[in-house]
Design an enzyme around this catalytic site. Structure first.
Site, PDB file in Angstrom:
ATOM      1  CG  ASP A  84     -29.037 -38.418  34.388  1.00 51.43           C
ATOM      2  OD1 ASP A  84     -28.302 -39.301  33.909  1.00 51.43           O
ATOM      3  OD2 ASP A  84     -29.686 -37.632  33.671  1.00 51.43           O
ATOM      4  CB  SER A 123     -30.530 -38.971  30.095  1.00 54.15           C
ATOM      5  OG  SER A 123     -29.425 -39.349  30.870  1.00 54.15           O
ATOM      6  CB  THR A 160     -34.000 -36.374  32.987  1.00 51.66           C
ATOM      7  OG1 THR A 160     -32.965 -37.327  32.698  1.00 51.66           O
ATOM      8  CG2 THR A 160     -34.942 -36.957  34.016  1.00 51.66           C
ATOM      9  CD  GLU A 171     -18.581 -11.121  42.628  1.00 55.24           C
ATOM     10  OE1 GLU A 171     -19.024 -11.603  43.691  1.00 55.24           O
ATOM     11  OE2 GLU A 171     -17.452 -11.371  42.187  1.00 55.24           O
ATOM     12  CD  GLU A 203     -32.260 -35.169  35.811  1.00 53.12           C
ATOM     13  OE1 GLU A 203     -31.564 -35.821  35.015  1.00 53.12           O
ATOM     14  OE2 GLU A 203     -32.683 -34.016  35.564  1.00 53.12           O
ATOM     15  CG  ASP A 229     -25.226 -38.277  33.175  1.00 52.67           C
ATOM     16  OD1 ASP A 229     -25.011 -39.453  32.838  1.00 52.67           O
ATOM     17  OD2 ASP A 229     -25.238 -37.327  32.366  1.00 52.67           O
ATOM     18  CG  HIS A 258     -20.981 -37.972  30.946  1.00 54.78           C
ATOM     19  ND1 HIS A 258     -20.862 -39.108  30.181  1.00 54.78           N
ATOM     20  CD2 HIS A 258     -22.326 -37.738  31.058  1.00 54.78           C
ATOM     21  CE1 HIS A 258     -22.068 -39.551  29.837  1.00 54.78           C
ATOM     22  NE2 HIS A 258     -22.978 -38.742  30.364  1.00 54.78           N
ATOM     23  CG  HIS A 283     -27.886 -43.834  32.082  1.00 53.11           C
ATOM     24  ND1 HIS A 283     -26.704 -43.382  32.643  1.00 53.11           N
ATOM     25  CD2 HIS A 283     -28.521 -42.716  31.643  1.00 53.11           C
ATOM     26  CE1 HIS A 283     -26.626 -42.066  32.529  1.00 53.11           C
ATOM     27  NE2 HIS A 283     -27.732 -41.638  31.932  1.00 53.11           N
ATOM     28  CG  HIS A 322     -24.792 -43.130  29.718  1.00 52.50           C
ATOM     29  ND1 HIS A 322     -25.948 -42.738  29.067  1.00 52.50           N
ATOM     30  CD2 HIS A 322     -24.302 -42.006  30.302  1.00 52.50           C
ATOM     31  CE1 HIS A 322     -26.151 -41.439  29.257  1.00 52.50           C
ATOM     32  NE2 HIS A 322     -25.160 -40.975  29.998  1.00 52.50           N
TER      33      HIS A 322
END
Length: 525
Positions: free
Chosen positions: A57, A107, A170, A230, A328, A333, A337, A375, A453
């Protein structure tokens, strides 16, 4: 010059001398060897028993290049000469990623294209061009099946492995149909979503065809949930109406009378018996799984992407008719970002390790492996740094005529837009920052809370049956048709029947010939 500098220079020459001073003949010979190898290469036209789609991705070409260099540098090499496992694949193509309504994609629509074989619209999951954003009345007429259902109809097994929430855009494209990718659970539904079913519910209620599900998101839908810091032992996956989706999944499997297991940490994951457990649900984080650099590798932590891939393949391989699996690398991705280049590149390296695992576990003669991205990102690699320069560092050298007008150096890696823009109006000198810090935000040209993207083409790498069909520049949705054709699922299966007939014909001819020869021999005895 002091002795320490002389020693450093000597060591550098020893390490990099062969690389930096290679004569022309070295390059010529390597090219000729590659040419001979390609000239002897023949297309694999077998029917694919298995298909594995690896989707990085946000893994654009600049990401692949930078991650390749980083991997080499982590091994104390210059880095540029490094070759990823998927870069050894015999066929490479380019995919055009635009959508029906956008130059630059998201996506949801790109995954829909890759899995269902048609271009869609921004933010739509599993819907064609008749779907309308946030309009539930358009779902019925626009929803279409993916290669997951096509494969199931042919008796194949299926699986999803992701580092995101299993209901994220996705993975959702494998099984869900919705006019808004963010309607992952009922807690996120709005007045506009009346008439739609949330993605999580679709995964559990409408899905009886995905045997292996590994990812995150087990508590994302529980409002005001709390957890033990934890152990992260929240795994309710509970709707606002009180319905517990994990318990619902278990009940469904009991009614189907199949062997199943739900796990939520590395200890549980390791306990999965690939020979006995047929349906497995593994949700290893309340939301997305941790970045590889931050992953807890202990019993209460999470398995790696490579480990999940290995276990998924071993479970699915039990089906004599084969399987379809999507893996994936979803957090490449997310890191981009946030302009966290170091994390994005390490996620890419972890993704490559999962691909290598699949290559080792499968037979190229019967398994089609496709590696691509949905992408790109506005992630750039620039300047004129010397060979072997620190890929996460500052460009070195910078010629006087190329020096920035503000008199400050700059990093090789940057973003066209994103959170790394200096709002003070003055660019920060990267020499005064730790560019190797795990959470270092690389500089950007336009101030945005989240980097966007990129719209350029992405690469497709393929090996195995019918992989030669992935050549040239193609529309992204074409990939689904190649995978379906190769594995004889979906609508285009005439070649499968013909091949079976031809196979029988050849066999019958051979049998007749053998009988004839036996008769001749008997006559002469």
């Amino acid at each position: 010059m002091d002795i320490s500098k002389e020693i450093l220079i000597f060591v550098t020459v020893l390490l990099y001398g062969k690389v930096l001073c290679q004569p022309a003949q070295v390059w010529i010979e390597s090219a000729q060897e590659e040419l001979k190898r390609l000239l002897s290469q023949k297309p694999n036209t077998n029917i694919a028993k298995n298909v594995i789609l690896f989707l990085g991705d946000g893994m654009g070409m600049s990401t692949v290049t930078a991650a390749r260099i980083l991997k080499g540098q982590l091994q104390n090499n210059p880095g540029e000469e490094t070759v990823f496992e998927f870069e050894k694949f015999p066929y490479v193509s380019l995919a055009k990623t635009y959508l029906i309504d956008r130059q630059t994609s998201d996506s949801a629509a790109t995954a829909t294209a890759l899995l269902s074989g048609f271009k869609s619209k921004y933010y739509l999951v599993g819907l064609d061009g008749n779907g309308v954003y946030k309009d539930c009345s358009t779902v019925k007429k626009s929803k279409r099946d993916s290669i997951y259902r096509w494969s199931k109809k042919e008796g194949k097994s299926t699986g999803i492995v992701t580092t995101t929430r299993i209901t994220h855009a996705t993975p959702a494209s494998a099984y869900a149909h919705t006019p808004h990718r963010d309607w992952e659970g009922d807690a996120r539904m709005t007045n506009e979503s009346v008439g739609c079913t949330d993605i999580a519910y679709q995964l559990i209620q409408d899905n009886d065809f995905i045997e292996v599900i590994f990812g995150g998101g087990r508590a994302f839908f529980l409002p005001n949930s709390t957890q033990d810091p934890e152990t992260k032992k929240v795994h309710h996956w509970q709707r606002q109406d009180g319905l517990n989706l994990i318990e619902m999944w278990k009940l469904n499997k009991e009614e189907q009378n199949v062997r199943y297991k739900y796990v939520w940490n590395k200890k549980g994951f390791d306990s999965i018996d690939v020979n006995k457990d047929d349906f497995v649900l593994g949700l290893f984080n309340p939301s997305h799984m941790d970045y590889e650099l931050e992953r807890n590798k202990g019993p209460m932590g999470e398995p790696s992407l490579a480990e999940m891939t290995s276990k998924a393949i071993k479970i699915l391989q039990k089906n004599d008719k084969g399987f379809f699996l999507m893996v994936e690398g979803g957090r490449i991705d997310h890191a981009h970002h946030d302009s966290l280049a170091k994390k994005a590149l390490h996620e890419t390296i972890a993704f490559e390790e999962a691909i290598k695992t699949a290559v080792d576990l499968t037979d190229e003669r019967e398994t089609l492996i496709v590696v691509t991205a949905d992408h790109s990102h506005t992630f750039t690699m620039g300047g004129y740094p010397k060979r072997g320069n620190d890929i996460l560092g500052v460009v070195n050298p910078i010629r006087a005529e190329d020096y920035p007008l503000d008199g400050k150096p700059f990093t090789t890696l940057m973003y066209s837009n994103g959170p790394g823009f200096s709002m003070s109006g003055e660019r920060v000198n990267p020499h005064k920052e730790d560019t190797h810090d795990l959470n270092y935000v690389f500089h950007s040209g336009v101030p945005l809370e989240s980097e966007t993207h990129g719209g350029e083409d992405v690469a497709i790498y393929a090996r195995g049956p019918m992989s030669h069909l992935l050549m040239g520049v193609r529309e992204q949705h074409y990939v689904a048709h190649v995978m379906a054709y190769a594995s004889c699922v979906g609508d285009n299966k005439d070649h499968c029947q013909q091949r079976s007939v031809n196979s029988v014909s050849v066999s019958s001819t051979s049998n007749r010939f053998m009988i004839f020869m036996i008769m001749i021999i008997c006559l002469h005895l």
